[in-house]
Design a protein around this motif. Sequence first.
Motif, PDB file in Angstrom:
ATOM      1  N   LEU A 169       0.823  -1.201   0.000  1.00 47.25           N
ATOM      2  CA  LEU A 169       0.000   0.000   0.000  1.00 47.25           C
ATOM      3  C   LEU A 169       0.860   1.256   0.000  1.00 47.25           C
ATOM      4  N   THR A 170       1.968   1.233   0.728  1.00 45.67           N
ATOM      5  CA  THR A 170       2.877   2.377   0.751  1.00 45.67           C
ATOM      6  C   THR A 170       3.477   2.630  -0.623  1.00 45.67           C
ATOM      7  N   ARG A 171       3.929   1.571  -1.268  1.00 52.74           N
ATOM      8  CA  ARG A 171       4.563   1.722  -2.578  1.00 52.74           C
ATOM      9  C   ARG A 171       3.573   2.198  -3.627  1.00 52.74           C
ATOM     10  N   ILE A 172       2.372   1.624  -3.644  1.00 53.13           N
ATOM     11  CA  ILE A 172       1.369   2.044  -4.626  1.00 53.13           C
ATOM     12  C   ILE A 172       0.960   3.488  -4.394  1.00 53.13           C
ATOM     13  N   THR A 173       0.835   3.902  -3.133  1.00 55.25           N
ATOM     14  CA  THR A 173       0.484   5.292  -2.832  1.00 55.25           C
ATOM     15  C   THR A 173       1.559   6.242  -3.322  1.00 55.25           C
ATOM     16  N   GLU A 174       2.815   5.911  -3.084  1.00 55.75           N
ATOM     17  CA  GLU A 174       3.904   6.778  -3.537  1.00 55.75           C
ATOM     18  C   GLU A 174       3.903   6.934  -5.055  1.00 55.75           C
ATOM     19  N   GLU A 175       3.762   5.810  -5.771  1.00 58.62           N
ATOM     20  CA  GLU A 175       3.769   5.878  -7.228  1.00 58.62           C
ATOM     21  C   GLU A 175       2.548   6.622  -7.757  1.00 58.62           C
ATOM     22  N   SER A 176       1.402   6.474  -7.113  1.00 55.73           N
ATOM     23  CA  SER A 176       0.196   7.176  -7.561  1.00 55.73           C
ATOM     24  C   SER A 176       0.339   8.683  -7.376  1.00 55.73           C
ATOM     25  N   ILE A 177       0.896   9.106  -6.248  1.00 56.45           N
ATOM     26  CA  ILE A 177       1.096  10.530  -6.009  1.00 56.45           C
ATOM     27  C   ILE A 177       2.135  11.102  -6.978  1.00 56.45           C
ATOM     28  N   ARG A 178       3.197  10.348  -7.242  1.00 55.14           N
ATOM     29  CA  ARG A 178       4.243  10.821  -8.159  1.00 55.14           C
ATOM     30  C   ARG A 178       3.743  10.899  -9.604  1.00 55.14           C
ATOM     31  N   SER A 179       2.715  10.124  -9.941  1.00 57.52           N
ATOM     32  CA  SER A 179       2.211  10.123 -11.315  1.00 57.52           C
ATOM     33  C   SER A 179       1.363  11.347 -11.642  1.00 57.52           C
ATOM     34  N   VAL A 180       0.992  12.135 -10.645  1.00 61.60           N
ATOM     35  CA  VAL A 180       0.211  13.350 -10.894  1.00 61.60           C
ATOM     36  C   VAL A 180       1.096  14.356 -11.621  1.00 61.60           C
ATOM     37  N   PRO A 181       0.639  14.954 -12.721  1.00 55.80           N
ATOM     38  CA  PRO A 181       1.465  15.923 -13.454  1.00 55.80           C
ATOM     39  C   PRO A 181       1.940  17.060 -12.564  1.00 55.80           C
ATOM     40  N   VAL A 182       3.219  17.392 -12.687  1.00 60.12           N
ATOM     41  CA  VAL A 182       3.789  18.436 -11.836  1.00 60.12           C
ATOM     42  C   VAL A 182       3.157  19.788 -12.129  1.00 60.12           C
ATOM     43  N   GLU A 183       2.613  19.984 -13.339  1.00 56.91           N
ATOM     44  CA  GLU A 183       1.968  21.253 -13.667  1.00 56.91           C
ATOM     45  C   GLU A 183       0.758  21.516 -12.779  1.00 56.91           C
ATOM     46  N   MET A 184       0.016  20.485 -12.438  1.00 54.54           N
ATOM     47  CA  MET A 184      -1.141  20.661 -11.563  1.00 54.54           C
ATOM     48  C   MET A 184      -0.697  21.066 -10.160  1.00 54.54           C
ATOM     49  N   LYS A 185       0.371  20.484  -9.699  1.00 51.29           N
ATOM     50  CA  LYS A 185       0.911  20.830  -8.387  1.00 51.29           C
ATOM     51  C   LYS A 185       1.408  22.272  -8.374  1.00 51.29           C
ATOM     52  N   ASN A 186       2.140  22.665  -9.422  1.00 53.14           N
ATOM     53  CA  ASN A 186       2.646  24.038  -9.496  1.00 53.14           C
ATOM     54  C   ASN A 186       1.510  25.047  -9.619  1.00 53.14           C
ATOM     55  N   ALA A 187       0.460  24.686 -10.353  1.00 52.96           N
ATOM     56  CA  ALA A 187      -0.689  25.583 -10.484  1.00 52.96           C
ATOM     57  C   ALA A 187      -1.358  25.804  -9.141  1.00 52.96           C
ATOM     58  N   SER A 188      -1.441  24.755  -8.321  1.00 53.82           N
ATOM     59  CA  SER A 188      -2.024  24.908  -6.984  1.00 53.82           C
ATOM     60  C   SER A 188      -1.185  25.831  -6.114  1.00 53.82           C
ATOM     61  N   PHE A 189       0.139  25.671  -6.180  1.00 58.66           N
ATOM     62  CA  PHE A 189       1.022  26.578  -5.429  1.00 58.66           C
ATOM     63  C   PHE A 189       0.905  28.015  -5.928  1.00 58.66           C
ATOM     64  N   ALA A 190       0.744  28.173  -7.249  1.00 65.04           N
ATOM     65  CA  ALA A 190       0.642  29.514  -7.817  1.00 65.04           C
ATOM     66  C   ALA A 190      -0.628  30.231  -7.370  1.00 65.04           C
ATOM     67  N   LEU A 191      -1.661  29.462  -7.057  1.00 63.92           N
ATOM     68  CA  LEU A 191      -2.914  30.051  -6.579  1.00 63.92           C
ATOM     69  C   LEU A 191      -2.885  30.351  -5.078  1.00 63.92           C
ATOM     70  N   GLY A 192      -1.763  30.086  -4.433  1.00 64.01           N
ATOM     71  CA  GLY A 192      -1.619  30.403  -3.019  1.00 64.01           C
ATOM     72  C   GLY A 192      -1.934  29.269  -2.071  1.00 64.01           C
ATOM     73  N   SER A 193      -2.112  28.051  -2.572  1.00 67.17           N
ATOM     74  CA  SER A 193      -2.410  26.925  -1.696  1.00 67.17           C
ATOM     75  C   SER A 193      -1.164  26.478  -0.942  1.00 67.17           C
ATOM     76  N   THR A 194      -1.363  26.002   0.259  1.00 66.82           N
ATOM     77  CA  THR A 194      -0.266  25.432   1.025  1.00 66.82           C
ATOM     78  C   THR A 194       0.010  24.015   0.530  1.00 66.82           C
ATOM     79  N   HIS A 195       1.097  23.442   1.036  1.00 65.57           N
ATOM     80  CA  HIS A 195       1.445  22.087   0.613  1.00 65.57           C
ATOM     81  C   HIS A 195       0.371  21.095   1.053  1.00 65.57           C
TER      82      HIS A 195
END
Length: 304
Positions: A169-195
């Motif tokens: 479960l730990t390994r699958i969770t890590e790979e699933s989170i890493r598979s999210v496009p980094v652009e979506m993560k950066n867009a969330s940070f750009a809108l002022g969201s916390t980690h």
Amino acid sequence: MNGSTNEALRSEAPYSFGKRNGSSAVFDKIFTAVVWGIGILVILFICGLLFMLLKNGLPKLTWSFLYSIPSEIEEGGGIGPALFNSFYLLAISLVISIPIGLAAGIYLAEFAPDNKLIGFVRICVEGLSSVPSIIFGLFGIALFVEMFQIGLTILGGAISLAFLNLPMLTRITEESIRSVPVEMKNASFALGSTHLQTIRKVLVPVALSGLVTGICLTAGRAFGESAVIILTAGVTTSGVMWDFNLFSPGETLAVHLWYVQSEAIVPDAGEIAQKATSVLIFIVLLINLVFRVPLWLNARKTRS
């Protein structure tokens, strides 16, 4: 002249990378036919296997078989306590493993530094994912039976199952989170969201399909596990249908199936095994369906 040339280039552009000569087209068709053939063979094999396992047991299932107490000598016994213990141990193990596994996977994907120590931890997690389940059973014996002296109990079996499922479960969770496009993560940070807000509102929802797949795999593995349960929860039940006592023996349906096939002396052992096999397969399929339906509904809602 230039206008007509540009127009000709534009008309050919969509097909410039799609042209194939005669031999390439033939190989493409052969490869497509081979892939389709292998896929159909795999589906037919799975359907045939399920039919072979279910054809003898499924038509004979009755409600009394699902609720009755197992019999040691006389025929006509059921699987009631073993079936209840299966769901009880599954629920306890998931309550323990899902929060810890998801938290560990998110930490490794988002917070863990990229150094040798974390790399070694990842290697250990991957190694534990492939360790035979009987090793976790031996660990459960050493911990609960020998160290804490509580014997073969539902509590020991459930925690041992949680230990078994945590690495996967730990390994699958890590790979699933890493598979999210980094652009979506950066867009969330750009809108002022916390980690934390980015993880809760962006990463986890996008990776939900992979996370649910991991939970389905661990739940199905835990429900059908026998080696860990035999060594930590025993091969008997308390004889009570609804026994919530964590310190009672915890024979599950998979263990009962093994016992009936190998050591039982009841006259109808073969029929009990066939019916128990049908119930086990049906419930594992039902678990996957229950976890998948919300994803299908959410995807359909998103498309509309």
